[in-house]
Design a protein around this motif. Structure first.
Motif, PDB file in Angstrom:
ATOM      1  N   TYR A   1      26.413  56.489  63.784  1.00 37.32           N
ATOM      2  CA  TYR A   1      27.283  56.423  63.574  1.00 37.32           C
ATOM      3  C   TYR A   1      27.708  54.736  64.571  1.00 37.32           C
ATOM      4  O   TYR A   1      27.142  55.269  66.071  1.00 37.32           O
ATOM      5  CB  TYR A   1      27.326  57.414  63.579  1.00 37.32           C
ATOM      6  CG  TYR A   1      27.818  58.787  62.989  1.00 37.32           C
ATOM      7  CD1 TYR A   1      26.915  59.479  63.063  1.00 37.32           C
ATOM      8  CD2 TYR A   1      28.980  58.524  62.095  1.00 37.32           C
ATOM      9  CE1 TYR A   1      26.432  60.316  61.503  1.00 37.32           C
ATOM     10  CE2 TYR A   1      28.932  60.038  61.039  1.00 37.32           C
ATOM     11  CZ  TYR A   1      27.768  60.861  61.215  1.00 37.32           C
ATOM     12  OH  TYR A   1      27.764  61.639  60.046  1.00 37.32           O
TER      13      TYR A   1
ATOM     14  N   GLN B   1      30.237  54.825  67.514  1.00 38.87           N
ATOM     15  CA  GLN B   1      31.332  54.955  68.496  1.00 38.87           C
ATOM     16  C   GLN B   1      32.577  53.750  69.264  1.00 38.87           C
ATOM     17  O   GLN B   1      31.836  54.411  70.362  1.00 38.87           O
ATOM     18  CB  GLN B   1      31.250  56.242  68.659  1.00 38.87           C
ATOM     19  CG  GLN B   1      32.131  57.413  69.245  1.00 38.87           C
ATOM     20  CD  GLN B   1      32.211  58.366  69.876  1.00 38.87           C
ATOM     21  OE1 GLN B   1      31.207  59.294  70.750  1.00 38.87           O
ATOM     22  NE2 GLN B   1      33.487  59.649  69.901  1.00 38.87           N
TER      23      GLN B   1
ATOM     24  N   GLY C   1      37.186  58.172  66.753  1.00 36.62           N
ATOM     25  CA  GLY C   1      36.194  59.228  66.495  1.00 36.62           C
ATOM     26  C   GLY C   1      34.267  58.388  65.906  1.00 36.62           C
ATOM     27  O   GLY C   1      34.817  56.843  65.654  1.00 36.62           O
ATOM     28  N   PRO C   2      33.200  58.886  65.635  1.00 32.87           N
ATOM     29  CA  PRO C   2      31.883  58.311  65.473  1.00 32.87           C
ATOM     30  C   PRO C   2      32.355  57.855  63.407  1.00 32.87           C
ATOM     31  O   PRO C   2      32.781  58.241  62.765  1.00 32.87           O
ATOM     32  CB  PRO C   2      30.622  59.368  65.599  1.00 32.87           C
ATOM     33  CG  PRO C   2      31.929  60.156  66.600  1.00 32.87           C
ATOM     34  CD  PRO C   2      33.122  60.284  66.283  1.00 32.87           C
TER      35      PRO C   2
ATOM     36  N   LEU D   1      30.404  55.830  60.468  1.00 38.81           N
ATOM     37  CA  LEU D   1      28.848  56.311  59.796  1.00 38.81           C
ATOM     38  C   LEU D   1      28.729  54.614  59.084  1.00 38.81           C
ATOM     39  O   LEU D   1      29.502  53.824  58.631  1.00 38.81           O
ATOM     40  CB  LEU D   1      29.675  57.164  58.104  1.00 38.81           C
ATOM     41  CG  LEU D   1      27.693  56.756  57.592  1.00 38.81           C
ATOM     42  CD1 LEU D   1      26.660  57.895  58.713  1.00 38.81           C
ATOM     43  CD2 LEU D   1      27.674  57.851  56.676  1.00 38.81           C
TER      44      LEU D   1
ATOM     45  N   GLN E   1      22.917  55.874  56.098  1.00 36.50           N
ATOM     46  CA  GLN E   1      22.897  57.005  55.852  1.00 36.50           C
ATOM     47  C   GLN E   1      20.821  56.621  55.348  1.00 36.50           C
ATOM     48  O   GLN E   1      21.631  56.622  53.843  1.00 36.50           O
ATOM     49  CB  GLN E   1      23.571  57.765  55.296  1.00 36.50           C
ATOM     50  CG  GLN E   1      22.915  59.413  54.980  1.00 36.50           C
ATOM     51  CD  GLN E   1      23.931  60.382  54.088  1.00 36.50           C
ATOM     52  OE1 GLN E   1      25.055  60.230  53.908  1.00 36.50           O
ATOM     53  NE2 GLN E   1      23.281  60.945  53.205  1.00 36.50           N
TER      54      GLN E   1
ATOM     55  N   ASP F   1      23.993  55.702  51.633  1.00 41.10           N
ATOM     56  CA  ASP F   1      25.115  55.023  52.290  1.00 41.10           C
ATOM     57  C   ASP F   1      25.341  53.690  52.953  1.00 41.10           C
ATOM     58  O   ASP F   1      24.922  54.145  54.249  1.00 41.10           O
ATOM     59  CB  ASP F   1      25.959  56.035  52.514  1.00 41.10           C
ATOM     60  CG  ASP F   1      27.458  55.390  52.111  1.00 41.10           C
ATOM     61  OD1 ASP F   1      28.641  56.098  52.772  1.00 41.10           O
ATOM     62  OD2 ASP F   1      27.466  54.399  52.648  1.00 41.10           O
TER      63      ASP F   1
ATOM     64  N   SER G   1      27.726  51.791  53.080  1.00 41.70           N
ATOM     65  CA  SER G   1      29.299  50.566  52.673  1.00 41.70           C
ATOM     66  C   SER G   1      29.802  50.464  53.784  1.00 41.70           C
ATOM     67  O   SER G   1      30.387  48.936  53.727  1.00 41.70           O
ATOM     68  CB  SER G   1      29.340  51.971  52.268  1.00 41.70           C
ATOM     69  OG  SER G   1      29.929  52.582  52.934  1.00 41.70           O
ATOM     70  N   GLN G   2      29.630  50.816  55.226  1.00 36.16           N
ATOM     71  CA  GLN G   2      30.171  50.518  56.108  1.00 36.16           C
ATOM     72  C   GLN G   2      29.168  49.686  57.413  1.00 36.16           C
ATOM     73  O   GLN G   2      29.584  49.600  58.820  1.00 36.16           O
ATOM     74  CB  GLN G   2      31.110  51.042  56.777  1.00 36.16           C
ATOM     75  CG  GLN G   2      31.792  52.232  56.121  1.00 36.16           C
ATOM     76  CD  GLN G   2      32.916  53.269  56.980  1.00 36.16           C
ATOM     77  OE1 GLN G   2      33.932  53.120  57.557  1.00 36.16           O
ATOM     78  NE2 GLN G   2      32.539  54.395  56.419  1.00 36.16           N
TER      79      GLN G   2
ATOM     80  N   LEU H   1      25.706  55.923  67.814  1.00 40.18           N
ATOM     81  CA  LEU H   1      24.826  57.387  67.875  1.00 40.18           C
ATOM     82  C   LEU H   1      24.441  57.946  65.988  1.00 40.18           C
ATOM     83  O   LEU H   1      24.432  57.798  65.391  1.00 40.18           O
ATOM     84  CB  LEU H   1      26.046  58.747  67.836  1.00 40.18           C
ATOM     85  CG  LEU H   1      27.056  58.520  68.721  1.00 40.18           C
ATOM     86  CD1 LEU H   1      28.198  59.579  68.167  1.00 40.18           C
ATOM     87  CD2 LEU H   1      26.025  59.308  69.827  1.00 40.18           C
TER      88      LEU H   1
END
Lengths: 112, 117
Positions: free
Chosen positions: B35, B37, B42-43, B45, B48, B56, B58-59, B91
């Motif tokens: 993640y 932050q 907020g964190p 993603l 994954q 994932d 995608s970001q 994170l």
């Protein structure tokens, strides 16, 4: 867009008060919701996890509730202490997003 | 039970330099997350992993960020070249599979605070 919102962004209360932190999410289809605590400069500490089939979870002075139909969760802190001062984050595992989506957090200050 | 380990804890670099972060998840946890932050948020993603496969990303800004988890245990996240807007806390988190549920509690490491000058 899948969103999680926390209001207020900051909260300051005197020691000993009971308080409620709020979290709302746009998608009622969630797998679970997790509340975290983050101290300055530190990582996230998991406080409570509520599965979608549950209505609430309790740990010590903390109680978290989940209402999927209204898209809301609350974290209740009883008899607050200065050591409870931190940022509290909620995160919902939304079915639409297929990931944990975080709110921006509520920065809580407990005044002695 | 040992928690999620991350290193380094702090890193300061100049823009356009490269940097790498390391994460060792909780023993037995199949799923690992990175993640980002940014201060006051907020964190978010980035990526994954399930064992050593990507679930994932995608970001993840793939033009400059890369991540790997070659043996399905520890993981590295790399930024090359870094930009000013990459200043953030990175994170790492992990989760295990218990009772067949895929949506388990995530446990976070202490994070790496990156400052890009």
């Amino acid at each position: 867009k899948q969103e999680v919102t926390q209001i207020p962004a900051a909260l300051s209360v005197p020691e000993g008060e009971n308080l409620v932190l709020n979290c709302s999410f746009t998608d009622s289809a969630i797998y679970n919701l997790q509340w975290f605590r983050q101290d300055p400069g530190k990582g996230l500490t998991s406080l409570l996890l509520i599965q979608s089939s549950q209505r609430e979870q309790t740990s010590g002075r903390l109680n978290a509730s989940l209402d999927k139909s209204s898209g809301r969760s609350t974290l209740y802190i009883a008899a607050s202490q200065p050591g409870d001062s931190a940022t509290y984050l909620c995160a919902a595992y939304l079915q639409g997003a297929q990931k944990l989506v975080f709110g921006q957090g509520t920065r809580l200050t407990i005044n002695p | 039970e040992a928690g999620v380990a991350q290193s380094p804890r702090y890193k300061i670099i100049e823009k356009r330099q490269s940097v790498a972060f390391w994460c060792n998840p909780i023993s037995g946890h199949a799923t690992l997350y990175w993640y980002q932050q940014i201060l006051g948020q907020g964190p978010k993603l980035l990526i994954q992993f399930q064992n050593n496969g990507v679930v994932d990303d995608s970001q993840l800004p793939k033009d400059r960020f890369s991540a790997e988890r070659l043996k399905g245990v520890d993981s590295t996240l790399k930024i090359q070249p870094a930009k000013l807007e990459d200043s953030a806390v990175y994170l790492c988190a992990s989760s295990g599979l218990r009772g067949g549920s895929s949506y388990n509690e995530q446990f976070f490491g202490p994070g790496t605070r990156l400052t890009v000058l």
